[in-house]
Design an enzyme around this catalytic site. Structure first.
Site, PDB file in Angstrom:
ATOM      1  NE  ARG A 164      -6.847   0.160  11.779  1.00  0.00           N
ATOM      2  CZ  ARG A 164      -5.632   0.042  11.293  1.00  0.00           C
ATOM      3  NH1 ARG A 164      -4.743   1.006  11.477  1.00  0.00           N
ATOM      4  NH2 ARG A 164      -5.261  -1.023  10.622  1.00  0.00           N
ATOM      5  CG  MET A 197       9.408  23.768   0.808  1.00  0.00           C
ATOM      6  SD  MET A 197       8.452  24.851  -0.248  1.00  0.00           S
ATOM      7  CE  MET A 197       7.049  25.221   0.753  1.00  0.00           C
ATOM      8  CE  LYS A 227      -0.329  -0.513   5.002  1.00  0.00           C
ATOM      9  NZ  LYS A 227      -1.177  -1.003   6.100  1.00  0.00           N
ATOM     10  CE1 TYR A 283      11.973  31.507   6.530  1.00  0.00           C
ATOM     11  CE2 TYR A 283      12.328  29.162   6.119  1.00  0.00           C
ATOM     12  CZ  TYR A 283      12.102  30.441   5.647  1.00  0.00           C
ATOM     13  OH  TYR A 283      12.000  30.663   4.301  1.00  0.00           O
TER      14      TYR A 283
HETATM   15  C1  LIG Z   1      -0.467  -2.117   6.631  1.00  0.00           C
HETATM   16  C2  LIG Z   1      -1.026  -3.395   7.049  1.00  0.00           C
HETATM   17  C3  LIG Z   1      -0.200  -4.510   7.255  1.00  0.00           C
HETATM   18  C4  LIG Z   1       1.301  -4.435   7.230  1.00  0.00           C
HETATM   19  O1  LIG Z   1       1.756  -3.975   8.488  1.00  0.00           O
HETATM   20  P1  LIG Z   1       3.323  -3.801   8.801  1.00  0.00           P
HETATM   21  O2  LIG Z   1       3.350  -3.299  10.196  1.00  0.00           O
HETATM   22  O3  LIG Z   1       3.828  -2.780   7.834  1.00  0.00           O
HETATM   23  O4  LIG Z   1       3.931  -5.112   8.607  1.00  0.00           O
HETATM   24  C5  LIG Z   1      -0.807  -5.722   7.529  1.00  0.00           C
HETATM   25  N1  LIG Z   1      -2.158  -5.827   7.614  1.00  0.00           N
HETATM   26  C6  LIG Z   1      -2.969  -4.770   7.459  1.00  0.00           C
HETATM   27  C7  LIG Z   1      -4.431  -4.937   7.585  1.00  0.00           C
HETATM   28  C8  LIG Z   1      -2.429  -3.517   7.175  1.00  0.00           C
HETATM   29  O5  LIG Z   1      -3.247  -2.480   7.022  1.00  0.00           O
END
Ligand SMILES: *Cc1c(COP(=O)(O)O)cnc(C)c1O
Length: 362
Positions: free
Chosen positions: A130, A300, A35, A252
């Site tokens: 969640r 930046m 992802k 800054y």
């Molecule tokens: C992102 C995600 C993972 C991977 O988790 P890591 O901590 O990066 O290994 C596994 N399962 C779900 C549902 C996720 O959203």
């Protein structure tokens, strides 16, 4: 000279980390989590290094379809499933596996006009609160799905909230196993932390993400001690220098005040490249292979770094922000965040080079 900030992506390191996941997974299938454009590494770029995975897991439907159109034939799991009914036929058409975590999604599946069944990972909320069905409602969800002729293969899935800390996973796994929830169905539970630490809960499909990119899933354990190698190295060069007198301020807001005479370098990398503005003064950097720290606020396009103890370094010196020789985990800690956020934030204006072999490393 082009602006010197660049990220190099070491595919040999990624292959190595995947082999570690593969070995740890035993007989479980490995769904490599890609992802967020492979955690900022570039999905297209890293794909050749993920051949040993049994499939991929991601959140973005357009990217999953792109993978299919590019000829990717193995399982593709969409971690959020479909968000509207109009997406359901795309799952059938492209043979995408849908996470189903809510009754509304079951309704979308039941009413979808699809000719081929859709494989489903049914998500149980075992305590993270969640996504997912309450354990007590899972059997009803399973029955409803199994009654639908649109259901293909069914797997039960959950996600651990504390696999990387002392609370562990037993309390969540117990919620799943004690009531015999989904008995007889394949299971998917482990992220990177659970895969490395709790082999008993590997289930049938593991979902490693961050470990593939060479970052440690555990705050107190360095990546190399679990045999992981950094995949992304973010580097740049010193493009300017300043001499400071005691009392001189930097950047800054003048948040940094020199206590003594100092020499600082200005490097071409800033928050618009993906470096965190939350990096405190003193966040580690490698300059010509030697450790030093940032000075003042990140701006930046630039960051100041301390050259006082590095008389040989100056304009043109190579600076590593994280990666080879400097763990992204250590930098993340100094920024009050996790490696995931730093890696995903890499901005598209940074040029990226792919290193095919370990020998390609500088
Ligand atoms: C992102 C995600 C993972 C991977 O988790 P890591 O901590 O990066 O290994 C596994 N399962 C779900 C549902 C996720 O959203």
């Amino acid at each position: 000279m082009p602006r010197p900030v660049r990220a190099s992506i070491d595919l040999a390191a990624l292959r190595h980390n995947l082999a570690v996941a593969r070995r740890t997974a035993g007989s479980a299938g490995v769904l490599a989590v890609v992802k967020a454009d492979a955690y900022g590494h570039g999905l297209k770029r890293v794909l050749p290094a993920l051949e040993a995975a049994d499939g991929l897991a991601l959140v973005e439907l357009d990217r999953a379809i792109g993978l299919r159109e590019g000829g990717y034939g193995k399982p593709l799991l969409l971690l959020g499933g479909f968000y509207e009914a109009s997406e359901v036929p795309l799952f059938a058409q492209h043979r995408l596996i849908a996470v189903i975590h809510d009754a509304e999604q079951i309704r979308m599946l039941e009413t979808a006009q699809v000719s081929t069944p859709i494989d489903v990972f049914l998500k149980v909320n075992t305590g993270m609160n969640r996504l997912g069905f309450e354990p007590a409602r899972l059997d009803a969800a399973i029955q409803r799905l199994q009654a639908s002729r649109r259901l293909g293969r069914l797997t039960v899935m959950t996600h651990f909230a504390n696999a990387d800390d002392s609370r562990g996973v037993d309390w969540q796994a117990a919620a799943l196993l004690k009531n015999g929830i989904g008995d007889g169905l394949p299971r998917s539970m482990a992220n990177s932390a659970a895969l490395l630490r709790y082999p008993a809960f590997r289930g049938d499909w593991v979902r490693p993400g961050i470990m593939l990119y060479g970052s440690s899933p555990f705050p107190e354990v360095p990546a190399e001690s679990v045999d992981l190698r950094p995949v992304m190295t973010l580097e740049t060069k010193v493009i300017g220098e300043q001499k400071l007198k005691p009392g001189d301020r930097v950047g800054y807001g003048g948040t940094f005040v020199a206590k003594a005479a100092m020499r600082i370098g200005v490097i071409a990398c800033g928050y618009a490249d993906g470096y965190s503005r939350h990096a405190a003064s003193g966040t580690p950097v490698l300059i010509d292979g030697r450790r030093s720290g940032t000075v003042g606020l990140v701006s930046m396009d630039m960051i100041c770094v301390d050259l006082t103890a590095l008389p040989q370094s100056g304009v043109g010196s190579r600076v590593v922000l994280w990666g080879q020789g400097l763990s992204v985990d250590e930098v993340a800690r100094a920024c009050g965040t996790v490696s995931y956020e730093l890696l995903c934030a890499l901005n598209s204006r940074v040029s990226v080079v792919t290193l095919e072999t370990a020998a390609g490393r500088r």
